[in-house]
Design an enzyme around this catalytic site. Structure first.
Site, PDB file in Angstrom:
ATOM      1  N   HIS A  17     -22.734  33.315 -28.773  1.00  0.00           N
ATOM      2  CA  HIS A  17     -22.504  31.985 -28.344  1.00  0.00           C
ATOM      3  C   HIS A  17     -21.173  31.696 -29.001  1.00  0.00           C
ATOM      4  O   HIS A  17     -20.332  30.923 -28.227  1.00  0.00           O
ATOM      5  CB  HIS A  17     -23.495  31.177 -29.194  1.00  0.00           C
ATOM      6  N   LYS A  41     -41.234  24.679 -25.747  1.00  0.00           N
ATOM      7  CA  LYS A  41     -40.689  25.950 -26.260  1.00  0.00           C
ATOM      8  C   LYS A  41     -40.909  25.940 -27.885  1.00  0.00           C
ATOM      9  O   LYS A  41     -41.010  25.077 -28.513  1.00  0.00           O
ATOM     10  CB  LYS A  41     -39.337  25.915 -26.071  1.00  0.00           C
ATOM     11  N   ARG A  90     -24.230  37.991 -20.203  1.00  0.00           N
ATOM     12  CA  ARG A  90     -24.217  39.491 -21.125  1.00  0.00           C
ATOM     13  C   ARG A  90     -24.335  40.619 -19.959  1.00  0.00           C
ATOM     14  O   ARG A  90     -23.583  40.991 -19.472  1.00  0.00           O
ATOM     15  CB  ARG A  90     -25.280  39.217 -22.073  1.00  0.00           C
ATOM     16  N   SER A 128     -30.234  35.610 -29.895  1.00  0.00           N
ATOM     17  CA  SER A 128     -31.022  35.006 -30.919  1.00  0.00           C
ATOM     18  C   SER A 128     -32.065  35.698 -31.084  1.00  0.00           C
ATOM     19  O   SER A 128     -32.448  35.924 -32.375  1.00  0.00           O
ATOM     20  CB  SER A 128     -31.076  33.579 -30.616  1.00  0.00           C
TER      21      SER A 128
HETATM   22  P1  ADP Z   1     -31.509  29.955 -23.670  1.00  0.00           P
HETATM   23  O1  ADP Z   1     -32.502  31.000 -24.102  1.00  0.00           O
HETATM   24  O2  ADP Z   1     -32.218  28.568 -23.829  1.00  0.00           O
HETATM   25  O3  ADP Z   1     -30.726  30.225 -22.142  1.00  0.00           O
HETATM   26  P2  ADP Z   1     -29.469  30.742 -25.428  1.00  0.00           P
HETATM   27  O4  ADP Z   1     -29.278  30.051 -26.549  1.00  0.00           O
HETATM   28  O5  ADP Z   1     -29.903  32.202 -25.549  1.00  0.00           O
HETATM   29  O6  ADP Z   1     -30.412  29.707 -24.598  1.00  0.00           O
HETATM   30  O7  ADP Z   1     -28.132  31.150 -24.515  1.00  0.00           O
HETATM   31  C1  ADP Z   1     -27.239  29.992 -23.934  1.00  0.00           C
HETATM   32  C2  ADP Z   1     -26.186  30.625 -23.252  1.00  0.00           C
HETATM   33  O8  ADP Z   1     -25.694  31.401 -24.218  1.00  0.00           O
HETATM   34  C3  ADP Z   1     -26.468  31.307 -22.206  1.00  0.00           C
HETATM   35  O9  ADP Z   1     -25.582  31.007 -21.034  1.00  0.00           O
HETATM   36  C4  ADP Z   1     -26.306  32.733 -22.470  1.00  0.00           C
HETATM   37  O10 ADP Z   1     -26.325  33.621 -21.442  1.00  0.00           O
HETATM   38  C5  ADP Z   1     -25.476  32.572 -23.509  1.00  0.00           C
HETATM   39  N1  ADP Z   1     -25.279  33.779 -24.401  1.00  0.00           N
HETATM   40  C6  ADP Z   1     -26.260  33.992 -25.357  1.00  0.00           C
HETATM   41  N2  ADP Z   1     -25.869  35.046 -26.133  1.00  0.00           N
HETATM   42  C7  ADP Z   1     -24.746  35.478 -25.466  1.00  0.00           C
HETATM   43  C8  ADP Z   1     -23.799  36.530 -25.970  1.00  0.00           C
HETATM   44  N3  ADP Z   1     -24.289  37.484 -26.768  1.00  0.00           N
HETATM   45  N4  ADP Z   1     -22.760  36.504 -25.201  1.00  0.00           N
HETATM   46  C9  ADP Z   1     -22.217  35.786 -24.479  1.00  0.00           C
HETATM   47  N5  ADP Z   1     -22.971  34.868 -23.966  1.00  0.00           N
HETATM   48  C10 ADP Z   1     -24.354  34.580 -24.654  1.00  0.00           C
END
Ligand code: ADP
Length: 158
Positions: A17, A41, A90, A128
């Protein structure tokens, strides 16, 4: 002024992130990070804690503002005067969901663009959930999250 939003659960925020946030912050005058509150959630960290961890992790990015977000992304964007939704991509499996969301958001508000940033290769399998899974078994998460998150996660999985 170019204003963007980047929303997610950030439960907790990972280096993946942060990579998107850092690169995104260079593209906008202001980048809002919307920490999702979704009553359906189940989160490991409550919204206040997810915000706190993000604030600490992003404290050097002066144009990045962390807020809680509820409801539709397009409405959230509109309320902040943003016309771009930033998303991270990703692996291929992200694509179908993201394309669907981007199409729906476009039909809800054609003035708001969704733009995608490819993850840096080293973070392409980082999420996460993976962090929580490793932490549950007391594995080393220091490569995947900022120090403030490592401390907070370790406190939970003592
Ligand atoms: P949710 O599960 O509610 O979508 P996340 O916090 O997992 O929320 O993800 C939010 C955003 O961050 C999404 O656009 C996701 O694709 C992106 N994201 C999550 N992990 C990564 C990563 N390792 N690299 C790039 N983008 C990521």
């Amino acid at each position: 002024m170019k204003i963007g939003i980047y929303t997610g659960s950030f439960d907790p925020v990972t280096n993946g992130h942060l990579d998107i946030i850092e690169r995104g912050s260079k593209m906008f005058d202001k980048l809002y990070i919307g920490v999702a509150i979704n009553v359906e959630k189940k989160y490991l960290f409550d919204a206040d804690e997810r915000v706190r961890l993000l604030k600490e992790a992003c404290k050097d990015y002066k144009n990045v503002i962390i807020v809680q977000s509820e409801g539709l992304s397009v409405e959230f964007a509109e309320s902040l005067g943003a016309n771009v939704i930033l998303r991270g991509l990703r692996v291929l499996t992200d694509f179908e969901y993201e394309l669907q969301m981007a199409s729906i958001n476009k039909s809800l508000n054609p003035n708001i663009e969704t733009i995608f940033m490819m993850t840096s290769t080293k973070y392409s399998f980082l999420s996460s959930s993976v962090v929580k899974e490793i932490a549950k078994f007391h594995g080393d998460i220091s490569k995947f999250v900022p120090p403030v998150v490592e401390t907070a996660v370790k406190k939970i999985f003592l």
